[in-house]
Design an enzyme around this catalytic site. Structure first.
Site, short mmCIF file in Angstrom:
data_model
loop_
_atom_site.label_atom_id
_atom_site.label_comp_id
_atom_site.label_asym_id
_atom_site.label_seq_id
_atom_site.Cartn_x
_atom_site.Cartn_y
_atom_site.Cartn_z
N SER A 458 89.19 50.46 3.75
CA SER A 458 90.03 50.46 2.69
C SER A 458 90.43 49.06 2.04
O SER A 458 90.72 48.68 1.04
CB SER A 458 91.05 51.28 2.61
OG SER A 458 91.84 51.03 3.89
N HIS A 486 87.05 56.33 0.18
CA HIS A 486 86.47 55.35 -0.56
C HIS A 486 85.08 55.15 -0.54
O HIS A 486 84.34 54.48 -1.24
CB HIS A 486 87.01 53.96 -0.27
CG HIS A 486 88.37 53.76 -0.27
ND1 HIS A 486 89.11 53.41 -1.25
CD2 HIS A 486 89.52 53.86 0.86
CE1 HIS A 486 90.45 53.39 -1.17
NE2 HIS A 486 90.69 53.77 0.16
N LYS A 518 90.82 59.54 -5.53
CA LYS A 518 90.17 58.20 -5.96
C LYS A 518 88.97 58.34 -6.80
O LYS A 518 89.21 58.50 -8.08
CB LYS A 518 90.00 57.45 -4.51
CG LYS A 518 90.97 57.47 -3.51
CD LYS A 518 90.82 56.59 -2.66
CE LYS A 518 91.94 56.41 -1.78
NZ LYS A 518 93.37 56.36 -2.13
#
Ligand code: WAQ
Ligand code: MG
Length: 683
Positions: A458, A486, A518
Site C-alpha cells: 500500500s 489495492h 477502494k
C-alpha cells in the site's frame, strides 16, 4: 522533579586512558537517589571485568517537560548453537532492517577498538558519523517508565532490561534504522539486533565466552545535516520507556550463558518512591507525545473534503486535483453505484441492527458474497465491516500459540495487528524476498505455518512475487493468505487481481482478504477462499462474530460497483495506462517512480521534506498525501500518489511536473541537495 543518576567505573592503566569497567544509569525522584547510588556502586565493584579504582556517580536534574515517553520494542529470542551461527542470524536481521551489507557492519564492530559508546555508522556507505570516534555516541538519560513489577533476578535479566531500554531509545531516534550489540562483559555472550522495523531480537550467542570485547553500532540513514540532531537525541533527550516486556526465553535447549531469566529480586533495580501520582499530570504523557509529533513533523491534520471523490475535489473552497484516493476506478460517485446504495437503503434501512449471526443477515449479504467469490475465482466469501476487520478476524482464527506466521516486512498494519492478535510466533521476512522466506521457513517449525502478504503493497505500490511465494509455500506446506485491497480492480487485465496479473493457471493462494472501499468505491471488507474456511470464520472470526452486519447501503453500492467492474474492463485498462504514463513522466524528471500498480511513491526521505512538498503541491492545486512514520519507516517519508481511471492526460502531466518541482523546492527549503540518496524505497 526527576533526576538522572549515572555510574561510571574505571581503572587506571600504566599508559593512556583509564580502562572503562562498567556504567549504568537510572531516572529517579530525589528520594530514591541515595539507595540507587549505593546499588550502582555495588554493581561497579562486582563487575566481571575486574575491580575499578574510580567510581563516578552523577546526579543531574532533568527538565520534566522534556522527558519523552516511548513504547518498548516488541522482543523475541533467537537461539543458536554457536557464535558463528548467531552472527549469521544478526546479519539476516540487519538485512531485514534494510542494511544492505550486514557482513561489513559486523566486521566493523568486531574490528573496532573498545569504545565507551556506540559507533554511529551510515547504513549504506558505512562511514563513521559520530563526532568523537574514541568515545563513540553514548545513549544516555533513559530508564523504564515504570518499575515493571519484578525486575530482579539473574544477571541475564538485568542485562536484557537495560539493553531493552537503550534499544527502545535508539530505535526512536530520528533516522536510526537498526542497532547491533555485543556485550563487553566476558561472561555474557547474548547480544541483540534491534530495529524500528521489527523490534528487539535477542540472539543467544554473539561471541565465545571469556572475551572481554563488545560494542554497539547504530545504523543511520538520513541526511548528513541531521546527524547532529540524532546525536543530541541520543545523548541529551531524557526518555522513559513504557511497558518493557519480560525477557523472551530461548528455546529450552542450550540457552546462552548468563542469559537465563531467573526469578528473584534484583538489587540493581529500584523503584521510584518519590513519584506520587499527581492528578494534574494525568495527561502529561499525551501532551508530551503530541508535542513530540509536532516537533518531528509527524503531527497529523485531517483534510476535510467537501465533495465526493473524483478527479477533482472541493477542499477549503478550492477545486483540487485529487492524487490521493483509493477510489481507483471512479466508482464511489458513479450514479449507478450510488443508486445501488440508495435502493438497498430504502429497502432495508440504514443499519442492520444485529450481528450477522443474530438478526443482521439480509439477502444482499449472501448475494454480494457469492459475486465476490465468483469474480475472484474462489469457492466462497464472507463480508467483514472493513478490510482491517477481515485481517484481524482471519489471522487469529487460523493461527494461534504454537503456530508460525511469516509476514512480509512491508505488510499493512491490519495484517500486522492480525498477526499480533493471533498469538502465533510472527516471523518477518525481508520485503518480497522469497529466498529469505524460504530460509526462515526452513528455520521455524510450528504446528501450523502460514505466509501472509499484501498483493499490492500500500505504501510502495509494488506487487508481491506471487509465483515465488507459492513455490516456497508449496515446498514447506505453508498456508497462503494474500491481501488484495489495492489489487482488486487495479491489476490483472480485467482487474481480477494478482492471479490474473501473473497469468497463473494452477492453484493460487489459499485465501484472499480484501476491501470494498477502494476500487469498488463502497465500504467494508471480505475474506474469500474455500467454503469450509468461510464457514469456519462465521464461528471463529471474532471481528465477524462480534460486529454488527455491514449495513445495507455499502452492500448495495458494492454490488453495483462489481457489476460495473465486470462489464467495463476498459476502466481498469485506463487506470493502468494512466499509471504507466505517470511513471514515465516522473522518470523524465529523474524521479524513481517504483512499483507497478496505481500507487506511485515519490520518495522524500526526510519527514519535513515530504510534508513541505505536499504543501507545495497543494498550493499548485493538487491534493496528495505525505506518508510518514509510523506508516513507513523513519527517514523513508514520501508523497504517495494514487491514480484514478478518470484522470485526464493533462491532469497527469500537471501532477508529475508539479511533484518533481515540489520535491525539489522542499529539499531546497531545508538546505538539502536536490536528490536524496538515502531515501530509496525500503526493502
Ligand atoms: N550508549 C552507547 N553505547 C553503549 C552504551 C550506551 N549507553 N553502553 C554501552 N555501550 C557500548 C559500549 O561500546 C560497550 O562496550 C558495548 O556497548 C556493550 O555494552 O537480551 O551488556 O554494557 O540479554 O556490555 C545485551 C543483552 C547486553 C542481550 C549488552 O552491553 C539480552 C551489554 P554492554
Ligand atoms: Mg558491559
Amino acid at each position: 522533579m526527576r533526576y538522572s543518576i549515572r555510574m561510571r567505573a574505571s581503572r587506571a592503566v600504566a599508559h593512556g586512558r583509564p580502562e572503562h569497567i562498567s556504567g549504568a544509569e537510572r531516572i529517579t525522584g530525589l528520594a530514591g537517589a541515595p539507595a540507587l547510588a549505593r546499588d550502582l556502586a555495588r554493581r561497579a565493584l562486582e563487575h566481571g571485568k575486574g575491580r575499578p579504582d574510580t567510581i563516578h556517580i552523577t546526579l543531574e536534574e532533568l527538565d520534566d517537560a522534556a522527558i519523552l515517553r516511548v513504547p518498548a520494542l516488541p522482543a523475541r529470542a533467537l537461539d543458536c548453537a554457536s557464535a558463528a551461527e548467531g552472527l549469521e542470524l544478526a546479519a539476516g536481521l540487519l538485512r531485514q532492517a534494510g542494511v544492505p551489507d550486514p557482513g561489513a557492519v559486523i566486521a566493523l564492530l568486531l574490528a573496532s577498538a573498545p569504545l565507551r559508546g556506540a559507533m554511529l555508522v551510515d547504513a549504506d556507505t558505512l562511514e563513521r558519523l559520530e563526532p568523537d570516534r574514541e568515545r563513540g555516541v553514548r545513549a544516555t538519560l533513559m530508564d523504564m517508565a515504570l518499575p515493571a513489577g519484578d525486575n530482579g533476578g539473574a544477571e541475564g535479566k538485568r542485562h536484557y532490561l537495560e539493553a531493552a531500554v537503550l534499544a527502545a531509545k535508539v530505535c526512536h531516534a530520528p533516522h536510526i534504522i537498526a542497532e547491533l550489540c555485543i556485550s563487553d562483559d566476558p561472561d555474557y555472550v547474548t547480544g541483540y539486533v534491534a530495529s524500528p522495523a521489527f523490534g528487539y531480537a535477542r540472539i543467544a550467542r554473539l561471541k565465545e565466552p571469556g572475551i572481554p570485547r563488545g560494542g554497539r553500532v547504530f545504523l543511520y540513514r538520513g541526511p548528513r545535516e541531521a546527524v547532529a540532531a540524532t546525536v543530541a537525541f541520543l545523548e541529551r533527550r531524557p526518555v522513559l520507556v513504557e511497558n518493557v516486556p519480560p525477557p523472551p526465553a530461548f528455546a529450552a535447549s542450550g540457552s546462552a550463558t548468563g542469559a537465563q531469566a531467573a526469578p528473584g529480586p534484583d538489587p540493581n533495580h529500584t523503584t521510584d518512591p518519590a513519584q506520587p501520582a499527581d492528578p494534574a499530570d494525568k495527561w502529561a504523557f499525551v501532551e508530551e507525545r503530541l508535542d513530540r509529533l509536532e516537533a518531528e513533523g509527524l503531527y497529523r491534520h485531517m483534510d476535510v473534503l467537501e465533495s465526493p471523490p473524483g478527479p477533482r475535489v472541493r477542499h477549503a473552497g478550492r477545486d483540487l486535483l485529487l492524487l490521493a484516493s483509493g477510489d481507483y476506478l471512479g466508482l464511489a460517485a458513479d450514479t449507478r453505484v450510488t443508486a445501488g446504495a440508495a435502493r438497498a437503503l430504502e429497502s432495508f434501512g440504514a443499519g442492520c441492527g444485529g450481528s450477522r449471526l443474530t438478526t443482521g443477515t439480509l439477502p444482499l449479504h449472501g448475494l454480494l458474497e457469492r459475486r465476490l467469490a465468483a469474480f475472484g475465482g474462489s469457492e466462497a466469501a464472507l463480508l467483514f465491516s472493513s478490510g482491517y476487520a477481515a485481517n484481524v478476524g482471519l489471522l487469529p482464527a487460523l493461527c494461534g500459540k504454537g503456530d508460525v506466521i511469516f509476514s512480509d516486512a512491508l505488510n499493512h498494519a491490519s495484517i500486522i495487528d492480525g498477526c499480533r492478535l493471533s498469538g502465533a510466533a510472527v516471523v518477518i521476512y525481508a520485503h518480497n524476498d522469497m529466498a529469505d522466506l524460504d530460509r526462515l521457513a526452513r528455520q521455524h517449525a510450528g504446528r501450523r505455518r502460514l505466509v501472509v502478504s499484501d498483493a499490492v503493497f500500500s505504501m510502495d505500490g509494488d506487487v508481491a512475487d506471487l509465483p515465488g511465494l507459492l513455490e516456497v509455500a508449496a515446498r514447506h506446506g505453508l498456508l497462503t493468505v494474500l491481501d488484495e485491497a489495492h489489487a482488486l480492480g487495479v491489476i490483472g487485465r480485467t482487474g481480477r487481481g494478482i492471479v490474473e496479473h501473473f497469468g497463473l493457471t494452477g492453484a493460487g493462494p489459499d485465501i484472499f482478504t480484501g476491501s470494498l472501499s477502494k476500487a469498488l468505491g463502497a465500504d467494508g471488507g471480505y475474506v474469500r477462499g474455500p467454503a469450509r474456511v468461510t464457514e469456519y470464520l462465521r464461528h471463529g472470526g471474532r471481528s465477524f462474530v462480534f460486529s454488527t452486519a455491514l449495513s445495507p447501503a455499502p452492500v448495495g453500492a458494492a454490488l453495483a460497483a462489481l457489476d460495473i467492474l465486470r462489464a467495463e474492463p476498459r476502466r481498469v485498462a485506463r487506470l493502468q495506462a494512466n499509471a504507466a504514463f505517470f511513471r514515465a513522466r516522473l522518470k523524465e524528471h529523474g524521479l524513481e517512480a517504483p512499483g507497478e500498480s496505481a500507487i506511485v511513491p515519490l520518495m522524500a526521505g526526510d519527514e519535513r521534506v515530504a510534508v513541505a512538498a505536499a504543501r507545495h503541491m497543494r498550493e499548485s492545486g493538487i491534493l496528495i498525501s505525505a506518508i510518514r512514520y509510523p506508516t513507513v519507516a523513519r527517514g523513508a517519508a514520501r508523497l504517495r500518489a494514487a491514480l484514478r481511471a478518470d484522470h485526464g492526460h493533462a491532469d497527469l502531466v500537471l501532477a508529475a511536473d508539479e511533484a518533481a518541482r515540489a520535491l525539489r523546492t522542499a529539499r531546497a527549503d531545508f538546505g538539502l541537495p536536490p536528490a536524496d540518496e538515502g531515501s530509496r524505497t525500503r526493502c
